[in-house]
Design a protein around this motif. Structure first.
Motif, short mmCIF file in Angstrom:
data_model
loop_
_atom_site.label_atom_id
_atom_site.label_comp_id
_atom_site.label_asym_id
_atom_site.label_seq_id
_atom_site.Cartn_x
_atom_site.Cartn_y
_atom_site.Cartn_z
N ILE A 129 0.83 -1.20 0.00
CA ILE A 129 0.00 0.00 0.00
C ILE A 129 0.87 1.25 0.00
CG2 ILE A 129 -1.65 1.36 1.35
CD1 ILE A 129 -2.89 -1.39 2.23
N ALA A 130 1.84 1.31 0.91
CA ALA A 130 2.69 2.50 1.00
C ALA A 130 3.46 2.74 -0.30
CB ALA A 130 3.65 2.36 2.18
N LYS A 159 1.91 7.40 5.40
CA LYS A 159 2.19 7.54 6.83
C LYS A 159 1.48 6.45 7.63
CE LYS A 159 2.16 10.71 10.69
NZ LYS A 159 1.90 12.04 11.18
N ARG A 160 0.21 6.19 7.29
CA ARG A 160 -0.61 5.22 8.02
C ARG A 160 -0.02 3.81 7.94
NH1 ARG A 160 -5.13 6.45 5.72
NH2 ARG A 160 -5.77 7.82 7.41
N PHE A 161 0.56 3.46 6.82
CA PHE A 161 1.01 2.08 6.62
C PHE A 161 2.52 1.89 6.78
CE2 PHE A 161 -3.16 2.10 4.67
CZ PHE A 161 -3.70 0.96 5.23
N THR A 162 3.21 2.88 7.37
CA THR A 162 4.64 2.73 7.62
C THR A 162 4.92 2.92 9.11
OG1 THR A 162 5.05 5.08 7.17
CG2 THR A 162 5.32 3.54 5.33
N ASP A 163 6.06 2.42 9.53
CA ASP A 163 6.49 2.63 10.90
C ASP A 163 7.28 3.92 11.04
OD1 ASP A 163 5.55 0.12 12.32
OD2 ASP A 163 6.63 -0.74 10.62
N GLU A 164 7.92 4.34 9.96
CA GLU A 164 8.61 5.62 9.91
C GLU A 164 8.43 6.20 8.51
OE1 GLU A 164 12.76 5.49 11.05
OE2 GLU A 164 12.33 3.98 12.58
N LEU A 165 8.20 7.51 8.46
CA LEU A 165 8.05 8.21 7.18
C LEU A 165 8.77 9.54 7.29
CD1 LEU A 165 6.62 8.55 4.34
CD2 LEU A 165 4.85 9.78 5.60
N HIS A 166 9.61 9.82 6.30
CA HIS A 166 10.32 11.09 6.26
C HIS A 166 10.20 11.65 4.85
CE1 HIS A 166 13.11 14.17 7.49
NE2 HIS A 166 13.84 13.94 6.41
N VAL A 167 9.73 12.89 4.74
CA VAL A 167 9.55 13.54 3.45
C VAL A 167 10.45 14.77 3.39
CG1 VAL A 167 7.91 14.61 1.86
CG2 VAL A 167 7.14 12.78 3.38
N GLU A 168 11.30 14.81 2.37
CA GLU A 168 12.13 15.98 2.10
C GLU A 168 11.77 16.47 0.71
OE1 GLU A 168 16.35 15.48 2.54
OE2 GLU A 168 16.07 14.01 4.14
N SER A 169 11.54 17.78 0.59
CA SER A 169 11.15 18.29 -0.70
C SER A 169 11.63 19.72 -0.88
CB SER A 169 9.62 18.24 -0.85
OG SER A 169 9.26 18.50 -2.18
N THR A 170 12.08 20.01 -2.08
CA THR A 170 12.50 21.36 -2.46
C THR A 170 11.75 21.73 -3.73
OG1 THR A 170 14.69 20.97 -1.51
CG2 THR A 170 14.46 22.84 -3.02
N VAL A 171 11.06 22.87 -3.69
CA VAL A 171 10.31 23.33 -4.85
C VAL A 171 11.24 23.48 -6.05
CG1 VAL A 171 8.91 25.22 -5.76
CG2 VAL A 171 8.54 24.42 -3.43
N ASN A 172 10.79 22.99 -7.19
CA ASN A 172 11.52 23.01 -8.47
C ASN A 172 12.78 22.14 -8.47
OD1 ASN A 172 9.64 24.79 -9.66
ND2 ASN A 172 10.67 26.52 -8.69
N VAL A 173 12.95 21.28 -7.47
CA VAL A 173 14.10 20.37 -7.42
C VAL A 173 13.62 18.92 -7.34
CG1 VAL A 173 16.15 19.67 -6.13
CG2 VAL A 173 15.60 22.11 -6.37
N GLY A 174 12.68 18.64 -6.43
CA GLY A 174 12.16 17.28 -6.30
C GLY A 174 11.90 16.89 -4.87
N THR A 175 11.49 15.63 -4.72
CA THR A 175 11.07 15.11 -3.43
C THR A 175 11.72 13.75 -3.19
OG1 THR A 175 8.95 16.26 -3.64
CG2 THR A 175 9.03 14.41 -2.08
N THR A 176 12.11 13.52 -1.94
CA THR A 176 12.59 12.21 -1.51
C THR A 176 11.74 11.78 -0.33
OG1 THR A 176 14.86 12.67 -2.21
CG2 THR A 176 14.55 10.87 -0.62
N VAL A 177 11.14 10.61 -0.46
CA VAL A 177 10.33 10.04 0.62
C VAL A 177 11.03 8.76 1.08
CG1 VAL A 177 8.09 9.02 1.23
CG2 VAL A 177 8.18 10.97 -0.35
N THR A 178 11.30 8.68 2.37
CA THR A 178 11.91 7.49 2.95
C THR A 178 10.91 6.85 3.90
OG1 THR A 178 14.08 8.56 2.82
CG2 THR A 178 13.89 6.60 4.23
#
Length: 141
Positions: free
Chosen positions: A46-47, A117-136
């Protein structure tokens, strides 16, 4: 599962809804073959699917790296899309920036990040406008 780390990488094509979900489906099959619990497989599937869909809708695709350990899995989803200007707002159920053309396909209900977030034990979102996003994401077995 063994004590060794197993790594898989996936490329997610942007704007290709016919292939969206292939990566999460492939990883689900691999986790089944490794003997992961059905509950863990469900959470991972799901995640990861929600992340794939977000990459297709918002970021013209990206990459997913999955590292499987004996007691957990770590998923790192990276894109070079427009970024998320307000992560806190994007985490709210029902908030979506998807265009009407995406909504008409049945996507873009604003549940992607909340479900991740609901289906993970840890979620970290890093994002920069016009650069991109990294979700761990980390899901424990």
């Amino acid at each position: 599962m063994s004590n060794n780390t197993i790594h898989y990488s996936y490329q997610v094509d942007g704007d290709d809804f016919t292939r969206a979900g292939e990566a999460s489906s492939d990883l689900k099959s691999k986790l089944k073959m490794m003997g992961a619990s059905p509950a863990a497989i469900r959470k991972v599937s799901i995640a990861m699917y929600e992340g794939e869909i977000n990459m297709v809708i918002h970021a013209n695709g990206g990459t997913i790296d999955a590292d499987i350990y004996v007691d957990h899995i770590e998923l790192v989803l990276k894109d070079t899309g427009p970024g998320i200007p307000d992560i806190e707002l994007a985490m709210k159920e029902g908030y979506s920036t998807a265009p009407e053309s995406i909504n008409s396909l049945g996507f873009g209900a604003g549940m992607g990040l909340p479900n991740m977030k609901r289906f993970t034990d840890e979620l970290h979102v890093e994002s920069t406008v016009n650069v991109g996003t990294t979700v761990t994401m980390r899901i424990n077995f």
